[in-house]
Design an enzyme around this catalytic site. Structure first.
Site, PDB file in Angstrom:
ATOM      1  CB  ALA A  66      -0.727   0.378   1.163  1.00  0.00           C
ATOM      2  N   GLY A 111       0.439  -5.002   0.330  1.00  0.00           N
ATOM      3  CA  GLY A 111      -0.972  -5.159  -0.031  1.00  0.00           C
ATOM      4  C   GLY A 111      -0.838  -5.427  -1.963  1.00  0.00           C
ATOM      5  CD  GLU A 114      -2.886  -7.132   2.738  1.00  0.00           C
ATOM      6  OE1 GLU A 114      -1.721  -5.989   2.000  1.00  0.00           O
ATOM      7  OE2 GLU A 114      -3.674  -7.161   3.715  1.00  0.00           O
ATOM      8  CD  GLU A 134       1.229  -5.553   5.354  1.00  0.00           C
ATOM      9  OE1 GLU A 134       2.128  -6.765   6.312  1.00  0.00           O
ATOM     10  OE2 GLU A 134       0.346  -5.237   5.348  1.00  0.00           O
TER      11      GLU A 134
HETATM   12  N1  COA Z   1       4.466   2.829  -0.630  1.00  0.00           N
HETATM   13  C1  COA Z   1       5.248   4.302  -0.585  1.00  0.00           C
HETATM   14  N2  COA Z   1       6.655   4.113  -1.178  1.00  0.00           N
HETATM   15  C2  COA Z   1       6.790   3.141  -1.742  1.00  0.00           C
HETATM   16  C3  COA Z   1       6.600   1.780  -1.471  1.00  0.00           C
HETATM   17  C4  COA Z   1       5.341   1.800  -0.389  1.00  0.00           C
HETATM   18  N3  COA Z   1       4.751   0.895   0.038  1.00  0.00           N
HETATM   19  N4  COA Z   1       7.554   1.275  -1.092  1.00  0.00           N
HETATM   20  C5  COA Z   1       8.381   1.825  -2.068  1.00  0.00           C
HETATM   21  N5  COA Z   1       8.607   3.223  -1.833  1.00  0.00           N
HETATM   22  C6  COA Z   1       8.853   4.156  -2.729  1.00  0.00           C
HETATM   23  C7  COA Z   1      10.534   4.347  -1.661  1.00  0.00           C
HETATM   24  O1  COA Z   1       9.708   5.020  -0.636  1.00  0.00           O
HETATM   25  C8  COA Z   1      11.340   5.352  -2.826  1.00  0.00           C
HETATM   26  O2  COA Z   1      10.628   6.674  -3.331  1.00  0.00           O
HETATM   27  P1  COA Z   1      11.767   8.010  -3.151  1.00  0.00           P
HETATM   28  O3  COA Z   1      12.460   7.238  -4.186  1.00  0.00           O
HETATM   29  O4  COA Z   1      10.874   8.531  -3.116  1.00  0.00           O
HETATM   30  O5  COA Z   1      12.342   7.654  -2.086  1.00  0.00           O
HETATM   31  C9  COA Z   1      10.693   4.715  -3.743  1.00  0.00           C
HETATM   32  O6  COA Z   1       9.708   4.010  -3.538  1.00  0.00           O
HETATM   33  C10 COA Z   1      12.004   3.281  -4.404  1.00  0.00           C
HETATM   34  O7  COA Z   1      11.852   2.705  -2.603  1.00  0.00           O
HETATM   35  P2  COA Z   1      13.651   2.202  -2.850  1.00  0.00           P
HETATM   36  O8  COA Z   1      13.043   2.529  -0.975  1.00  0.00           O
HETATM   37  O9  COA Z   1      14.158   3.722  -2.376  1.00  0.00           O
HETATM   38  O10 COA Z   1      13.405   0.879  -2.588  1.00  0.00           O
HETATM   39  P3  COA Z   1      15.283   0.222  -2.171  1.00  0.00           P
HETATM   40  O11 COA Z   1      15.016  -0.366  -3.367  1.00  0.00           O
HETATM   41  O12 COA Z   1      15.825   0.583  -1.097  1.00  0.00           O
HETATM   42  O13 COA Z   1      14.232  -1.654  -1.155  1.00  0.00           O
HETATM   43  C11 COA Z   1      11.879  -1.889  -0.908  1.00  0.00           C
HETATM   44  C12 COA Z   1      13.242  -1.628  -1.876  1.00  0.00           C
HETATM   45  C13 COA Z   1      10.995  -2.596  -1.393  1.00  0.00           C
HETATM   46  C14 COA Z   1      12.989  -2.965   0.187  1.00  0.00           C
HETATM   47  C15 COA Z   1      11.476  -1.045   0.750  1.00  0.00           C
HETATM   48  O14 COA Z   1      11.167  -0.011  -1.116  1.00  0.00           O
HETATM   49  C16 COA Z   1      10.243  -1.047   1.003  1.00  0.00           C
HETATM   50  O15 COA Z   1      10.720  -1.710   2.013  1.00  0.00           O
HETATM   51  N6  COA Z   1       9.008  -0.891   0.957  1.00  0.00           N
HETATM   52  C17 COA Z   1       8.669  -0.721   2.124  1.00  0.00           C
HETATM   53  C18 COA Z   1       7.198  -1.682   1.968  1.00  0.00           C
HETATM   54  C19 COA Z   1       6.245  -2.394   3.133  1.00  0.00           C
HETATM   55  O16 COA Z   1       5.904  -1.692   4.282  1.00  0.00           O
HETATM   56  N7  COA Z   1       5.089  -2.127   2.064  1.00  0.00           N
HETATM   57  C20 COA Z   1       4.199  -2.765   3.179  1.00  0.00           C
HETATM   58  C21 COA Z   1       3.265  -1.493   3.519  1.00  0.00           C
HETATM   59  S1  COA Z   1       2.120  -1.320   4.321  1.00  0.00           S
END
Ligand code: COA
Length: 259
Positions: A66, A111, A114, A134
């Site tokens: 999400a 999400g 999901e 989460e």
């Molecule tokens: N919501 C909003 N933005 C998100 C996102 C999310 N769930 N997941 C990634 N992004 C954004 C990051 O903020 C970043 O944006 P920016 O460039 O403006 O800072 C961009 O996507 C790239 O992500 P980044 O974290 O830099 O990539 P990474 O390769 O270092 O890490 C992940 C990849 C997937 C491990 C990491 O992005 C992450 O942990 N995301 C969240 C996962 C999560 O908790 N999902 C459940 C949400 S309830």
């Protein structure tokens, strides 16, 4: 139809849907939910579409969750509405009577996991990763993740994943039954298309009835065995069942029309 957050391409009866926010790793915001809901309506209503694939834009993520930006300062009531909206859209995918499969091309987190689980089944690339992180945000999944993960991989494995926030690699997801196939990234769409091309030769009403009956296993309001009896008997009101049985005895391939 066109959608602000999705790319769509109709190819031989298969609608390929690409969630297109690569700069945010295809995170699901309100607009994506609006578009996903509308595209499922299109799948249901457009007779030229027999089945669909959902995938993510870019090579890094299917959907990284999400959109966490939308979680800032949510009231309890607003959080309830957000969760309900996500669940409703994913129920719509799950209950669509045309097959919708997930081609998971990278991170399927929160999400994203999901969404993949709401699809009828899943394929993944070797570098795909699945998880419900989460708890790392002090949250629980809100779009059906606690329920579908438990249905798909069993309670012990699901609870471990939910409360650890750990990610599964593609091979473990395959071993757990979360995905049906793991393939190289450049084979993902072709494999998904090949699977659906075969399914698209089957009787559409029978395909839809199988999906309904399988979903009923997990229904709290319906008895799956009763749903199966109804589905089975309704087939005998269709031209396709007569055609399928006739073709078998005539030793030829059935030609199904969806009637
Ligand atoms: N919501 C909003 N933005 C998100 C996102 C999310 N769930 N997941 C990634 N992004 C954004 C990051 O903020 C970043 O944006 P920016 O460039 O403006 O800072 C961009 O996507 C790239 O992500 P980044 O974290 O830099 O990539 P990474 O390769 O270092 O890490 C992940 C990849 C997937 C491990 C990491 O992005 C992450 O942990 N995301 C969240 C996962 C999560 O908790 N999902 C459940 C949400 S309830």
């Amino acid at each position: 139809m066109s959608y602000p957050t999705l790319l769509t391409k109709l190819q031989d009866g298969i609608l390929i849907i690409t969630i297109n926010r690569p700069e945010k790793l295809n995170a699901l915001n309100k607009d994506v939910f609006t578009d996903l809901s509308a595209v499922v309506d299109e799948i249901t209503q457009n007779s030229a579409i027999q089945s669909a694939i959902i995938t993510g834009s870019g090579s890094k993520a299917f959907v990284a969750g999400a959109d966490i930006l939308e979680f800032g300062n949510l009231s309890k009531e607003a959080a309830k509405a957000l969760s309900k909206r996500g669940q409703d859209v994913f129920f719509k995918i799950e209950n669509c009577i045309k097959p919708i499969i997930a081609a998971v091309n990278g991170y399927a987190l929160g999400g994203g996991c999901e969404l993949a689980m709401a699809c009828h089944f899943r394929l993944a690339t070797t570098h795909a990763k699945f998880g419900q992180p989460e708890v790392n945000l002090g949250l629980v999944p809100g779009y059906g993740g606690t329920q579908r993960l438990t249905q798909l991989i069993g309670k012990g494995r699901a609870i471990e994943l939910l409360i650890s926030g750990n990610m599964l690699d593609a091979d473990t997801a395959l071993q757990y039954g979360l995905v049906n196939y793991v393939v190289q990234a450049d084979e993902l769409l072709n494999k998904a298309i090949a699977i659906l091309t075969n399914i698209n030769t089957k009787a559409p009403l029978a395909v839809g009835a199988c999906i309904k009956a399988a979903n009923a296993v997990f229904s709290k309001v319906q008895n799956g065995y009763d749903v199966e009896i109804n589905a089975f008997s309704q087939c005998f009101d269709t031209e396709d069942t007569i055609e399928g049985i006739t073709a078998f005895f005539e030793k030829r391939k059935a030609i199904f029309t969806g009637k």
